[in-house]
Design a protein around this motif. Structure first.
Motif, PDB file in Angstrom:
ATOM      1  N   ASP A 187     -14.744  26.404  89.971  1.00  0.00           N
ATOM      2  CA  ASP A 187     -15.065  27.838  90.101  1.00  0.00           C
ATOM      3  C   ASP A 187     -15.378  28.183  88.908  1.00  0.00           C
ATOM      4  O   ASP A 187     -14.683  27.755  87.692  1.00  0.00           O
ATOM      5  N   LYS A 205     -14.699  31.517  86.722  1.00  0.00           N
ATOM      6  CA  LYS A 205     -13.942  32.756  86.877  1.00  0.00           C
ATOM      7  C   LYS A 205     -14.571  33.939  85.962  1.00  0.00           C
ATOM      8  O   LYS A 205     -14.359  35.096  86.296  1.00  0.00           O
ATOM      9  N   GLY A 255     -13.358  37.574  90.268  1.00  0.00           N
ATOM     10  CA  GLY A 255     -12.676  36.926  91.516  1.00  0.00           C
ATOM     11  C   GLY A 255     -13.526  35.453  91.445  1.00  0.00           C
ATOM     12  O   GLY A 255     -13.104  34.633  92.303  1.00  0.00           O
ATOM     13  N   TYR A 296      -4.323  26.739  98.496  1.00  0.00           N
ATOM     14  CA  TYR A 296      -5.349  26.481  97.569  1.00  0.00           C
ATOM     15  C   TYR A 296      -4.658  26.177  96.197  1.00  0.00           C
ATOM     16  O   TYR A 296      -3.804  26.990  95.809  1.00  0.00           O
ATOM     17  N   ASN A 314      -2.940  29.919  95.908  1.00  0.00           N
ATOM     18  CA  ASN A 314      -3.345  30.686  96.790  1.00  0.00           C
ATOM     19  C   ASN A 314      -3.101  30.443  98.302  1.00  0.00           C
ATOM     20  O   ASN A 314      -3.028  29.195  98.578  1.00  0.00           O
ATOM     21  N   ARG A 350      -4.894  30.746 100.930  1.00  0.00           N
ATOM     22  CA  ARG A 350      -6.032  31.080 101.781  1.00  0.00           C
ATOM     23  C   ARG A 350      -7.157  30.306 101.251  1.00  0.00           C
ATOM     24  O   ARG A 350      -7.305  29.752 100.018  1.00  0.00           O
ATOM     25  N   GLY A 392     -10.505  29.815  99.137  1.00  0.00           N
ATOM     26  CA  GLY A 392     -11.034  30.341  97.734  1.00  0.00           C
ATOM     27  C   GLY A 392     -12.531  31.106  98.008  1.00  0.00           C
ATOM     28  O   GLY A 392     -13.266  30.253  98.978  1.00  0.00           O
ATOM     29  N   ASP A 393     -12.766  31.765  97.359  1.00  0.00           N
ATOM     30  CA  ASP A 393     -13.949  32.347  97.271  1.00  0.00           C
ATOM     31  C   ASP A 393     -14.514  32.593  95.740  1.00  0.00           C
ATOM     32  O   ASP A 393     -13.957  33.240  95.021  1.00  0.00           O
ATOM     33  N   PRO A 394     -15.625  31.977  95.571  1.00  0.00           N
ATOM     34  CA  PRO A 394     -16.737  31.483  96.138  1.00  0.00           C
ATOM     35  C   PRO A 394     -16.632  29.754  96.392  1.00  0.00           C
ATOM     36  O   PRO A 394     -17.299  29.104  97.159  1.00  0.00           O
ATOM     37  N   GLU A 395     -15.451  29.274  96.307  1.00  0.00           N
ATOM     38  CA  GLU A 395     -15.291  27.779  96.508  1.00  0.00           C
ATOM     39  C   GLU A 395     -15.555  27.250  98.011  1.00  0.00           C
ATOM     40  O   GLU A 395     -16.260  26.113  98.164  1.00  0.00           O
TER      41      GLU A 395
HETATM   42  N1  GLY Z   1     -12.279  31.779  93.243  1.00  0.00           N
HETATM   43  C1  GLY Z   1     -10.663  32.194  93.256  1.00  0.00           C
HETATM   44  C2  GLY Z   1     -10.039  32.617  94.443  1.00  0.00           C
HETATM   45  O1  GLY Z   1     -10.540  32.617  95.391  1.00  0.00           O
HETATM   46  O2  GLY Z   1      -8.897  33.104  94.112  1.00  0.00           O
END
Ligand code: GLY
Ligand code: AMP
Length: 417
Positions: free
Chosen positions: A205, A207, A219, A262, A278, A280, A282-285
């Protein structure tokens, strides 16, 4: 399967896109979704952090699987409410979601489980902060203890800035001062049914807002997968030394983790260290991991939710290169501008190997697309190698018009062949 997906980001759009590509047809409802998701599946508006409302909706609509995308509903206990009604849920309950919701809790779990992480000191007062900064030294790493939507962490050599950041977050749930760790970052997603774990593919990612990792933390502005530079035993070793001990510790403490853990990791010269967990995807992974997933996603999510991962083979991934670049609104992350016209998406998504995962998009007057601030969409591109995937992603971004739109130009640049 009848599936309810909770969330409105590019991550949820990526999950839905993957589910819709399976041979098995699914009926998907997304709450609340966005303009891109609404073009693909049925969307409804519903208070996504209210467990009773989500559970009632799931029961009334014969939902067979609920997939919770974002952290806020998990930390609010939405998964518990749905699970109590007998519906399989992909996402941990409130107690296990504290692994993301409280950095102090995450540190305690890691300590009890013997998982490698940086030294951390919880601070309740500015005096504690000052003492911890002196103890751990510069560069200073100051983290908000609770959920902060990617804005809680400051890494700086400026002691005054460190104190000011800590002072703000002391008033919002406390802070953790952490030892600075150096090295490339890796995000590894691990499915857990509370007992058995299965890894997905690692991703990296980006950041920071600006090229060359400058500017504020966000994010996430882009990602790529696979990571050709990782040692072959990386995933197995993280599973054994990090994911399994943490899942076992949560189970021991009476809060089994059902969903996706995560693991946010830094590969330091002294070995892999956890910088965050995390609870959940990840976003954008997610946008670069799921396009490479060959094993049907619905089966993995359902088995995770149902406690039946044991004996399942590890998920398979294609070798293709996948890159995602996030387009964000002007002013993101401090004060994103909303309501601007967003055009060129059809041209962009017609490029071979490209698809778009919408985030903050909506339909304005007369149905035209508008950007609603923050991260607007993810351009996702696959290719035979990273040169091809990157070329496709940036060609697509050239086609998209958003006044003041920001994106990084160096995503996956270092792995181009
Ligand atoms: N890309 C970091 C997150 O989803 O927290
Ligand atoms: P987090 O929200 O904990 O993932 O932190 C956001 C970003 O801050 C990470 O992706 C890292 O780039 C950076 N960061 C967090 N913890 C550390 C640390 N202990 N040392 C160096 N950088 C860190």
């Amino acid at each position: 399967m009848r599936i309810l997906v909770i969330g409105s980001g590019a991550r949820e759009h990526a999950i839905i896109t993957r589910l819709l590509a399976e041979d098995e047809p699914h009926e998907i409802i997304c709450a609340p979704g966005n303009a891109g998701i609404a073009a693909d599946v049925h969307t409804i508006s519903l208070d996504q952090t209210n467990g009773a409302i989500v559970a009632d909706f799931a029961v009334d609509n014969n939902i067979q699987l609920v997939v919770v995308g974002p952290e806020a509903p998990l930390v609010a206990g939405v998964a518990d409410a749905v699970r109590r009604r007998g519906i399989p849920v992909f996402g941990p309950g409130k107690a296990a979601a504290r692994i993301e919701g409280s950095k102090t809790f995450a540190k305690q779990i890691m300590q009890s489980a013997g998982v490698p992480t940086g030294r951390g000191v919880h601070a309740a007062t500015l005096q504690d902060v000052a003492a911890a900064l002196d103890e751990l030294g510069s560069p200073y790493v100051i983290k908000a203890d609770g959920l902060a939507a990617g804005k809680g962490v400051l890494v700086t050599q400026d002691r005054e800035a460190a104190l000011a950041h800590a002072e703000f977050w002391l008033g919002h749930g406390g802070v953790l001062i952490e030892e600075y760790l150096e090295g490339p970052e890796v995000s590894l997603f691990v499915l857990s049914d509370g007992d058995t774990v299965l890894p997905l593919a690692p991703a990296q990612d980006f950041k920071r807002l600006l090229d060359d990792d400058r500017g504020p933390n966000t994010g996430g502005m882009g990602a790529y997968s696979p990571l050709p530079w990782l040692p072959a035993d990386f995933v197995d070793s993280v599973l054994e030394t990090i994911a399994k001990p943490v899942i076992r510790q949560l189970e021991l403490e009476g809060s089994p983790f059902i969903g996706l853990l995560y693991c946010g990791l830094i590969v330091t010269p002294n070995g892999v260290r956890v910088i965050e967990f995390n609870a959940r995807f990840g976003d954008p992974e997610t946008q670069v991991v799921l396009p490479r997933l060959v094993t049907p996603l619905s089966g993995l999510l359902f088995a995770t939710a149902n406690g039946s991962l044991e004996g399942m083979p590890a998920p398979e991934f294609s070798d293709e290169a996948c890159v995602t670049v996030v387009l964000a609104s002007e002013g993101y992350p401090e004060s994103p501008v909303t309501g601007r016209a967003l055009t060129g998406l059809e041209t962009a998504s017609a490029i071979h190997g490209v698809h778009l995962a919408h985030a903050a998009t909506a339909r304005g007057e007369e149905g035209a697309l508008v950007a609603m601030g923050g991260r607007v969409l993810s351009v996702v591109a696959t290719g035979a190698d990273f040169t091809e995937a990157r070329a496709r992603a940036y060609l697509a971004l050239d086609a998209i018009e958003l006044e003041g739109g920001q994106y990084r130009t160096d995503i996956a640049l270092q792995v181009e062949s």
